[in-house]
Design an enzyme around this catalytic site. Sequence first.
Site, PDB file in Angstrom:
ATOM      1  N   HIS A 153       0.796  -1.209  -0.049  1.00  0.00           N
ATOM      2  CA  HIS A 153       0.043   0.058   0.081  1.00  0.00           C
ATOM      3  C   HIS A 153       1.006   1.257  -0.050  1.00  0.00           C
ATOM      4  O   HIS A 153       1.684   1.496   0.800  1.00  0.00           O
ATOM      5  CB  HIS A 153      -1.040  -0.057   1.299  1.00  0.00           C
ATOM      6  CG  HIS A 153      -1.710  -1.144   1.102  1.00  0.00           C
ATOM      7  ND1 HIS A 153      -3.091  -1.150   0.709  1.00  0.00           N
ATOM      8  CD2 HIS A 153      -1.672  -2.292   1.749  1.00  0.00           C
ATOM      9  CE1 HIS A 153      -3.883  -2.179   0.810  1.00  0.00           C
ATOM     10  NE2 HIS A 153      -2.789  -3.092   1.227  1.00  0.00           N
TER      11      HIS A 153
ATOM     12  N   HIS B  85      -0.936   3.315   8.493  1.00  0.00           N
ATOM     13  CA  HIS B  85      -1.569   4.637   8.956  1.00  0.00           C
ATOM     14  C   HIS B  85      -1.035   5.331   9.864  1.00  0.00           C
ATOM     15  O   HIS B  85       0.145   5.027  10.630  1.00  0.00           O
ATOM     16  CB  HIS B  85      -2.946   3.991   9.623  1.00  0.00           C
ATOM     17  CG  HIS B  85      -3.649   2.989   8.663  1.00  0.00           C
ATOM     18  ND1 HIS B  85      -4.708   3.470   7.977  1.00  0.00           N
ATOM     19  CD2 HIS B  85      -3.835   1.722   8.603  1.00  0.00           C
ATOM     20  CE1 HIS B  85      -5.139   2.503   7.180  1.00  0.00           C
ATOM     21  NE2 HIS B  85      -4.649   1.591   7.654  1.00  0.00           N
TER      22      HIS B  85
ATOM     23  N   ASP C 166       1.812  -7.034   2.302  1.00  0.00           N
ATOM     24  CA  ASP C 166       0.575  -6.191   2.820  1.00  0.00           C
ATOM     25  C   ASP C 166       1.009  -4.989   3.953  1.00  0.00           C
ATOM     26  O   ASP C 166       0.330  -4.803   4.950  1.00  0.00           O
ATOM     27  CB  ASP C 166      -0.350  -6.993   3.550  1.00  0.00           C
ATOM     28  CG  ASP C 166      -2.022  -6.138   3.530  1.00  0.00           C
ATOM     29  OD1 ASP C 166      -2.107  -5.236   3.094  1.00  0.00           O
ATOM     30  OD2 ASP C 166      -2.666  -6.724   4.415  1.00  0.00           O
TER      31      ASP C 166
HETATM   32  O1  DOR Z   1      -4.860  -4.649   7.327  1.00  0.00           O
HETATM   33  C1  DOR Z   1      -4.979  -4.127   6.310  1.00  0.00           C
HETATM   34  N1  DOR Z   1      -4.896  -2.975   5.783  1.00  0.00           N
HETATM   35  N2  DOR Z   1      -5.663  -5.052   5.344  1.00  0.00           N
HETATM   36  C2  DOR Z   1      -5.945  -4.821   4.301  1.00  0.00           C
HETATM   37  O2  DOR Z   1      -6.523  -5.437   3.505  1.00  0.00           O
HETATM   38  C3  DOR Z   1      -6.009  -3.198   3.865  1.00  0.00           C
HETATM   39  C4  DOR Z   1      -4.932  -2.630   4.570  1.00  0.00           C
HETATM   40  C5  DOR Z   1      -5.053  -0.984   4.408  1.00  0.00           C
HETATM   41  O3  DOR Z   1      -5.280  -0.711   3.245  1.00  0.00           O
HETATM   42  O4  DOR Z   1      -5.043  -0.472   5.430  1.00  0.00           O
HETATM   43 ZN    ZN Z   2      -3.703  -4.963   1.654  1.00  0.00          ZN
END
Ligand code: DOR
Ligand code: ZN
Length: 333
Positions: free
Chosen positions: A15, A244, A240
Amino acid sequence: MTELTIIRPDDFHNHLRQGELMPHLVQETEKVFGRTLVMPNTLPPVVTGEDLQRYRSELESVGADLQFLMTFKIIQETKPEMITGLKSAGAIAGKLYPQGVTTNAEDGVEDVENLFPVFEAMQQENVVLCIHGELSGVEDLQREEAFLPTLKKIHSNFSKLRIVLEHVSTEAAVQLVQELGEKVAATVTVHHLLLSTEDVRNGKLNPDHFCAPICKSEADRAALVQIALSGHPKFFFGSDSAPHSRKDKEGEHPKPGIYSTPVALPLLTGLFESHDKLDQLEDFTSRFGAEFYQLPQNQGQLSLVKEEWMVPKEYFGVVPLKKGERLKWKVMV
Ligand code: DOR
Ligand code: ZN
């Protein structure tokens, strides 16, 4: 062994977000990986070929050394006619999020069967279907297992479609992916290899370890470790890594996601070494994923050295996995 050199790894699930955070995330990714599969659950999401090209230009303007493997988000409104255009815009995969299962999945898919014409077009165009395999409305520990019949159904209807079950977290899913033949693979994260439910909540929630799918039992974790170490070509690395801000993680409703990019390779190396399987690491991080995605291996290399370092408590306002801990292996940059 005190130094290890492997083919430059790929991260097949990352991400990179948008806005202020994005350039930092690209720079950290570029220190370690040759290519990265970029998740489309940005704000706004990557849905059309135009969105995809715009996002890729933004990424390329800050990360010249990294190759971005682009994806689009499959939403209820995605039409089969869009797939050719998405592919020519550079998409190699489309990502299916069931509605409401994770960050920015409010526009996710409610009825997977409505998307069958889209999957048909993806099969025809040889575009990979990446799946966040969780059923919403079910208790979190059960969500992945509850989704498995849907995975089976998609595969039985589209036997030539390449499918990746993302961030596999249960023994049941590991089992099923092995049974489903060569078109169905899975990514494995570093946090699902290292953490179990007690690390996430033990009386109270540890937001740093909170992610979707939630880390499961010790038995599930052991099954993931076993398959990652086994040299099974359908199981490969996708971090993954999902950052945040501290504020979003520590509020009353913390967002799911673990930031692992800077620690992923040191942790994987330590894990493989502790099982005396260092010789399998390169396949897991640098070969199997490329093979499944029908890409050549990366040209460059990555070296790690056995030298203790302390993981920072924060990177640009984001708390990383293993913050403040000492790791044994370090990426040489
Ligand atoms: O823990 C996660 N965060 N799992 C996901 O599938 C999406 C991701 C996010 O985009 O924050
Ligand atoms: Zn993800």
